[in-house]
Structures are given as structure tokens and as C-alpha cells.
Design an enzyme around this catalytic site. Sequence first.
Site, PDB file in Angstrom:
ATOM      1  N   GLN A  13     -22.766  58.079  10.339  1.00 19.02           N
ATOM      2  CA  GLN A  13     -23.362  59.112  10.567  1.00 19.02           C
ATOM      3  C   GLN A  13     -23.616  59.383  11.939  1.00 19.02           C
ATOM      4  O   GLN A  13     -23.191  60.662  12.116  1.00 19.02           O
ATOM      5  CB  GLN A  13     -24.435  59.377   9.225  1.00 19.02           C
ATOM      6  CG  GLN A  13     -24.103  59.010   7.802  1.00 19.02           C
ATOM      7  CD  GLN A  13     -25.221  59.362   7.366  1.00 19.02           C
ATOM      8  OE1 GLN A  13     -26.021  60.243   7.752  1.00 19.02           O
ATOM      9  NE2 GLN A  13     -25.777  57.953   6.275  1.00 19.02           N
ATOM     10  N   ASP A  50     -14.258  44.480  14.290  1.00 21.04           N
ATOM     11  CA  ASP A  50     -15.275  44.524  13.368  1.00 21.04           C
ATOM     12  C   ASP A  50     -16.143  43.396  14.240  1.00 21.04           C
ATOM     13  O   ASP A  50     -16.279  42.339  15.124  1.00 21.04           O
ATOM     14  CB  ASP A  50     -14.604  43.198  12.902  1.00 21.04           C
ATOM     15  CG  ASP A  50     -15.264  42.684  11.672  1.00 21.04           C
ATOM     16  OD1 ASP A  50     -16.843  42.584  12.111  1.00 21.04           O
ATOM     17  OD2 ASP A  50     -14.903  42.420  10.507  1.00 21.04           O
ATOM     18  N   LEU A  70     -24.929  51.520  17.299  1.00 22.47           N
ATOM     19  CA  LEU A  70     -25.398  51.810  16.110  1.00 22.47           C
ATOM     20  C   LEU A  70     -24.299  51.184  14.816  1.00 22.47           C
ATOM     21  O   LEU A  70     -25.155  51.479  13.447  1.00 22.47           O
ATOM     22  CB  LEU A  70     -24.921  52.809  15.896  1.00 22.47           C
ATOM     23  CG  LEU A  70     -25.421  53.852  16.742  1.00 22.47           C
ATOM     24  CD1 LEU A  70     -24.518  55.204  16.680  1.00 22.47           C
ATOM     25  CD2 LEU A  70     -26.898  54.430  16.765  1.00 22.47           C
ATOM     26  N   GLY A  71     -23.513  49.695  15.452  1.00 22.68           N
ATOM     27  CA  GLY A  71     -22.491  49.272  14.089  1.00 22.68           C
ATOM     28  C   GLY A  71     -23.748  48.583  13.428  1.00 22.68           C
ATOM     29  O   GLY A  71     -24.692  47.551  14.134  1.00 22.68           O
ATOM     30  N   SER A  74     -25.992  49.469   7.282  1.00 26.05           N
ATOM     31  CA  SER A  74     -27.393  51.217   7.718  1.00 26.05           C
ATOM     32  C   SER A  74     -28.173  50.887   5.976  1.00 26.05           C
ATOM     33  O   SER A  74     -29.689  51.786   6.196  1.00 26.05           O
ATOM     34  CB  SER A  74     -26.760  51.992   7.884  1.00 26.05           C
ATOM     35  OG  SER A  74     -26.083  52.513   6.891  1.00 26.05           O
ATOM     36  N   TYR A 135     -31.839  43.996   5.075  1.00 28.80           N
ATOM     37  CA  TYR A 135     -32.015  44.981   6.205  1.00 28.80           C
ATOM     38  C   TYR A 135     -33.144  45.271   6.993  1.00 28.80           C
ATOM     39  O   TYR A 135     -32.869  44.674   7.790  1.00 28.80           O
ATOM     40  CB  TYR A 135     -31.297  46.210   5.816  1.00 28.80           C
ATOM     41  CG  TYR A 135     -31.391  47.225   6.625  1.00 28.80           C
ATOM     42  CD1 TYR A 135     -30.346  47.600   7.207  1.00 28.80           C
ATOM     43  CD2 TYR A 135     -32.214  48.881   6.370  1.00 28.80           C
ATOM     44  CE1 TYR A 135     -30.322  48.901   8.502  1.00 28.80           C
ATOM     45  CE2 TYR A 135     -32.170  49.605   7.275  1.00 28.80           C
ATOM     46  CZ  TYR A 135     -31.232  49.985   8.209  1.00 28.80           C
ATOM     47  OH  TYR A 135     -31.013  50.867   9.037  1.00 28.80           O
ATOM     48  N   LYS A 139     -32.699  43.943  11.239  1.00 26.93           N
ATOM     49  CA  LYS A 139     -32.966  44.409  12.487  1.00 26.93           C
ATOM     50  C   LYS A 139     -34.245  43.582  13.229  1.00 26.93           C
ATOM     51  O   LYS A 139     -34.181  43.929  14.755  1.00 26.93           O
ATOM     52  CB  LYS A 139     -34.103  45.479  12.304  1.00 26.93           C
ATOM     53  CG  LYS A 139     -32.265  47.122  11.194  1.00 26.93           C
ATOM     54  CD  LYS A 139     -31.606  46.780  12.428  1.00 26.93           C
ATOM     55  CE  LYS A 139     -30.470  47.888  11.694  1.00 26.93           C
ATOM     56  NZ  LYS A 139     -29.281  48.108  12.521  1.00 26.93           N
ATOM     57  N   SER A 164     -35.767  58.975  10.184  1.00 25.19           N
ATOM     58  CA  SER A 164     -34.696  59.504   9.891  1.00 25.19           C
ATOM     59  C   SER A 164     -34.642  60.331   9.752  1.00 25.19           C
ATOM     60  O   SER A 164     -35.146  61.169  10.073  1.00 25.19           O
ATOM     61  CB  SER A 164     -35.373  59.514   8.283  1.00 25.19           C
ATOM     62  OG  SER A 164     -36.240  59.054   7.452  1.00 25.19           O
ATOM     63  N   CYS A 165     -33.117  59.623  10.771  1.00 21.16           N
ATOM     64  CA  CYS A 165     -32.247  60.714  11.751  1.00 21.16           C
ATOM     65  C   CYS A 165     -31.393  61.583  11.148  1.00 21.16           C
ATOM     66  O   CYS A 165     -30.073  61.053  10.319  1.00 21.16           O
ATOM     67  CB  CYS A 165     -31.665  60.045  12.989  1.00 21.16           C
ATOM     68  SG  CYS A 165     -31.017  61.055  14.030  1.00 21.16           S
TER      69      CYS A 165
HETATM   70  P1  NAI Z   1     -23.881  54.318   8.995  1.00 25.06           P
HETATM   71  O1  NAI Z   1     -24.297  53.301   7.686  1.00 25.06           O
HETATM   72  O2  NAI Z   1     -23.114  55.753   8.621  1.00 25.06           O
HETATM   73  O3  NAI Z   1     -23.080  53.748  10.401  1.00 25.06           O
HETATM   74  C1  NAI Z   1     -22.521  52.555  10.490  1.00 25.06           C
HETATM   75  C2  NAI Z   1     -21.629  52.541  10.487  1.00 25.06           C
HETATM   76  O4  NAI Z   1     -21.222  50.858  11.053  1.00 25.06           O
HETATM   77  C3  NAI Z   1     -20.379  52.115   9.883  1.00 25.06           C
HETATM   78  O5  NAI Z   1     -19.274  53.565  10.590  1.00 25.06           O
HETATM   79  C4  NAI Z   1     -19.758  50.982   9.412  1.00 25.06           C
HETATM   80  O6  NAI Z   1     -18.049  51.618   9.612  1.00 25.06           O
HETATM   81  C5  NAI Z   1     -20.088  50.038  10.467  1.00 25.06           C
HETATM   82  N1  NAI Z   1     -20.264  48.926  10.533  1.00 25.06           N
HETATM   83  C6  NAI Z   1     -20.220  48.576   9.604  1.00 25.06           C
HETATM   84  N2  NAI Z   1     -19.851  47.522   9.883  1.00 25.06           N
HETATM   85  C7  NAI Z   1     -19.372  46.696  10.913  1.00 25.06           C
HETATM   86  C8  NAI Z   1     -19.153  45.956  11.301  1.00 25.06           C
HETATM   87  N3  NAI Z   1     -19.031  44.201  10.670  1.00 25.06           N
HETATM   88  N4  NAI Z   1     -18.276  46.294  12.249  1.00 25.06           N
HETATM   89  C9  NAI Z   1     -17.885  47.343  12.514  1.00 25.06           C
HETATM   90  N5  NAI Z   1     -18.655  48.393  12.571  1.00 25.06           N
HETATM   91  C10 NAI Z   1     -19.164  47.994  11.237  1.00 25.06           C
HETATM   92  O7  NAI Z   1     -25.246  54.290   9.722  1.00 25.06           O
HETATM   93  P2  NAI Z   1     -26.070  55.543  10.497  1.00 25.06           P
HETATM   94  O8  NAI Z   1     -26.920  56.341   9.395  1.00 25.06           O
HETATM   95  O9  NAI Z   1     -24.918  56.065  11.319  1.00 25.06           O
HETATM   96  O10 NAI Z   1     -27.216  54.741  11.597  1.00 25.06           O
HETATM   97  C11 NAI Z   1     -26.395  54.236  12.328  1.00 25.06           C
HETATM   98  C12 NAI Z   1     -27.028  53.056  12.788  1.00 25.06           C
HETATM   99  O11 NAI Z   1     -29.043  53.283  13.117  1.00 25.06           O
HETATM  100  C13 NAI Z   1     -27.530  51.751  11.913  1.00 25.06           C
HETATM  101  O12 NAI Z   1     -27.178  50.761  12.579  1.00 25.06           O
HETATM  102  C14 NAI Z   1     -28.207  51.790  10.712  1.00 25.06           C
HETATM  103  O13 NAI Z   1     -28.997  50.975  10.772  1.00 25.06           O
HETATM  104  C15 NAI Z   1     -29.215  52.466  12.214  1.00 25.06           C
HETATM  105  N6  NAI Z   1     -29.815  53.714  11.765  1.00 25.06           N
HETATM  106  C16 NAI Z   1     -29.983  55.135  11.017  1.00 25.06           C
HETATM  107  C17 NAI Z   1     -31.034  55.528  10.902  1.00 25.06           C
HETATM  108  C18 NAI Z   1     -30.480  56.743   9.972  1.00 25.06           C
HETATM  109  O14 NAI Z   1     -31.774  57.986   9.562  1.00 25.06           O
HETATM  110  N7  NAI Z   1     -29.110  57.294   9.889  1.00 25.06           N
HETATM  111  C19 NAI Z   1     -32.579  55.064  10.183  1.00 25.06           C
HETATM  112  C20 NAI Z   1     -32.894  53.861  10.695  1.00 25.06           C
HETATM  113  C21 NAI Z   1     -31.605  52.821  11.500  1.00 25.06           C
HETATM  114  C1  15L Z   2     -33.086  53.228   7.228  1.00 20.67           C
HETATM  115  O1  15L Z   2     -32.612  52.199   7.930  1.00 20.67           O
HETATM  116  C2  15L Z   2     -31.665  54.092   6.716  1.00 20.67           C
HETATM  117  O2  15L Z   2     -29.894  53.919   7.770  1.00 20.67           O
HETATM  118  C3  15L Z   2     -31.025  55.192   6.593  1.00 20.67           C
HETATM  119  O3  15L Z   2     -30.514  55.174   5.791  1.00 20.67           O
HETATM  120  C4  15L Z   2     -32.658  55.729   6.448  1.00 20.67           C
HETATM  121  O4  15L Z   2     -32.594  55.459   4.673  1.00 20.67           O
HETATM  122  C5  15L Z   2     -33.263  55.678   6.988  1.00 20.67           C
HETATM  123  O5  15L Z   2     -33.582  54.073   7.039  1.00 20.67           O
HETATM  124  C6  15L Z   2     -34.890  55.871   6.597  1.00 20.67           C
HETATM  125  O6  15L Z   2     -36.230  55.302   6.003  1.00 20.67           O
HETATM  126  O7  15L Z   2     -35.037  57.109   5.707  1.00 20.67           O
END
Ligand code: NAI
Ligand code: 15L
Length: 265
Positions: A13, A50, A70-71, A74, A135, A139, A164-165
Site C-alpha cells: 500500500q 525475498d 517498508l517490506g 505489516s 508484529y 518493529k 495510520s497512513c
Molecule cells: P503492505 O503489507 O501493504 O506492504 C508490505 C509489502 O512487503 C508487501 O508488498 C509484501 O509483499 C512485502 N513483503 C512481505 N514479506 C516480504 C519479504 N519476505 N520479502 C520482501 N517483501 C516482503 O504494508 P503497508 O501498509 O504498505 O506498510 C508498509 C510498511 O509500513 C510496513 O513495514 C508496515 O509494517 C509499516 N507500517 C504501515 C502502516 C500503515 O498505516 N500502512 C502503519 C505502521 C507501520
Molecule cells: C500498522 O502498523 C499496520 O501496518 C497498518 O495496517 C495499520 O493497521 C496501522 O498500523 C494502524 O495502527 O492503524
Amino acid sequence: MLNRLLITGAAGQLGSMLREKLQGRAAILRLSDVADLGEAHEGEELVPCDLSDGDAVMRLVEGCDGIVHLGGISVEKSFDLIEAANLRGVHNLYEAARAHGRPRIVFASSNHTIGYHPQTARLDHSAPYRPDGYYGVSKIFGEAVASLYHDKFGQESALVRIGSCTPKPENWRMLATWFSHDDFVALIEAVFRAPVLGCTMIWGASNNDHGWWDNSHAAFLGWQPKDNAADWAEEIARTVPRPDPDEAVARYQGGVFTDEPIHRS
Ligand code: NAI
Ligand code: 15L
């Protein structure tokens, strides 16, 4: 300007959003994921990888002068899944960065490092960890690896504890935790512009009237978030039922994650 900026998790995302919004901010965007990244556009190179594979990550990082990491997993999952992607993944990334000239790293940490703090608390950078699941623990591990590599090798990192982005705030909790896409992009730019970064934790949240987190320790970055979830407060009050104050989503900063069981598989 950066020459080659690596984005891991680029198919996710936030990765997809940054792929678009960081176009032209580096001569080349190197985009990586285990999931499909589609076609490379101008100024992009696609390197599937990976993160749990140390040799592959070593090759992935070579030639990059900035990284947005970011990978990984999540959301809350089993320890085995989290171990591979988030624990080994972040270790492999920092080892590769050390071997390839220490490009600055923006590490996507999370509010789930502190999820069991009550919503009545106001936190600054000195708040103790209170993870709300494995999780969140992963982090914290990532933040600890970043700190270790800073003290031992001088590796610089921004540890962004994202709230929450999303394109806009979607519920009552996000009136505090929302982090707009534009504010995240501006933060990444400030991190790569700063003459000195060190290893700095930054709360990834917009300038929300109802926010819980104090970023004054990071004022030296010159980053000031501009968006405010309060602009959507009326719409949320009209369209989203207010949770009962006894529910986890209304009690703890980590919201529903604090209600999750430990996943066994
Ligand atoms: P997402 O789940 O959409 O994207 C994570 C990506 O990492 C996916 O495309 C997935 O295929 C890839 N991935 C998973 N395992 C992998 C591996 N072994 N090797 C390579 N790639 C791998 O998550 P999102 O929402 O885009 O978040 C991005 C980062 O930000 C994550 O690390 C998440 O924990 C962190 N985050 C996001 C928040 C949000 O509000 N979206 C809030 C807090 C933290
Ligand atoms: C996170 O760390 C998650 O990656 C995201 O999907 C949301 O759930 C976010 O926190 C949140 O707390 O809103």
C-alpha cells in the site's frame, strides 16, 4: 539529489503510493518486493527479492545511496512468518547497508511498538515500549538493530513509528493516529536532506488536533507535518459509530491490535 533510492515492500500500500510520489526525487528508484511490481516505468528498476534471503538482499542494496524500508509483514501474524520477513529481513538489510557504504535508511516502524499505552497518555520519544503483539515486537527489534548499527558502524536511520497512513482518516482512532501521504513524503525528503540524522525515532503522524505523540526532539529535521485529521472529524462523527469507551479500540493506542490473540500458525 539521491542517485539510486531503494524502496522495499514497493508493491504494498505505502510502497505503491511512494513509488508514484517519489518519482524524480532520485535519479533511479530501485523497487523491490516478493509480490508482483508490474512494469518498470522510466527512472525505475525492478529487483524482486525475498528479504529473508541474505545473499539476495546483499545484491539488492549494492549501488543504492538511500533506502526506504517498508517490506515485511505489516499486521499481526504467527511468530514464524514475522521472524522470516521482519526479523531476518531487517537484519539482512542492515548487514547489506553496512557492507555497501551505509546508505541512510528510513525504517517503517509502527505505533504497535507502544500499542498498550492507554489513549489518555501523551508520549514523547522517551516512552517505554509496550508492544501489542509479535508484529510490534518485530518493529522494536528493527529499531534495536538500527541503534546497534548506528553505535557500532555509524549507520544513520530514521525510525518512523507510523500511526495510520491512509488517504484520509477512516475512524475515531485515526483522529489521533492519521499520517497523510503528503506528510510522509515530506518527512522522507527531510530525512534525506538533513546534514546529520543519527538514529532518530520520529512519530509518523500528521499535525492532528487530537494527536498523542510529541515530536519536539526531532525538530532539528525541519519537518513540520501540515495535514490534520480534525478536518474529517465531522464526517467521521456523522458516518462512523463511536466505539464504546471500554472497547480495546477506544482504550489503547494500538487499537484493535491489542485485542488480537497470539497467532500460533
Ligand atoms: P503492505 O503489507 O501493504 O506492504 C508490505 C509489502 O512487503 C508487501 O508488498 C509484501 O509483499 C512485502 N513483503 C512481505 N514479506 C516480504 C519479504 N519476505 N520479502 C520482501 N517483501 C516482503 O504494508 P503497508 O501498509 O504498505 O506498510 C508498509 C510498511 O509500513 C510496513 O513495514 C508496515 O509494517 C509499516 N507500517 C504501515 C502502516 C500503515 O498505516 N500502512 C502503519 C505502521 C507501520
Ligand atoms: C500498522 O502498523 C499496520 O501496518 C497498518 O495496517 C495499520 O493497521 C496501522 O498500523 C494502524 O495502527 O492503524
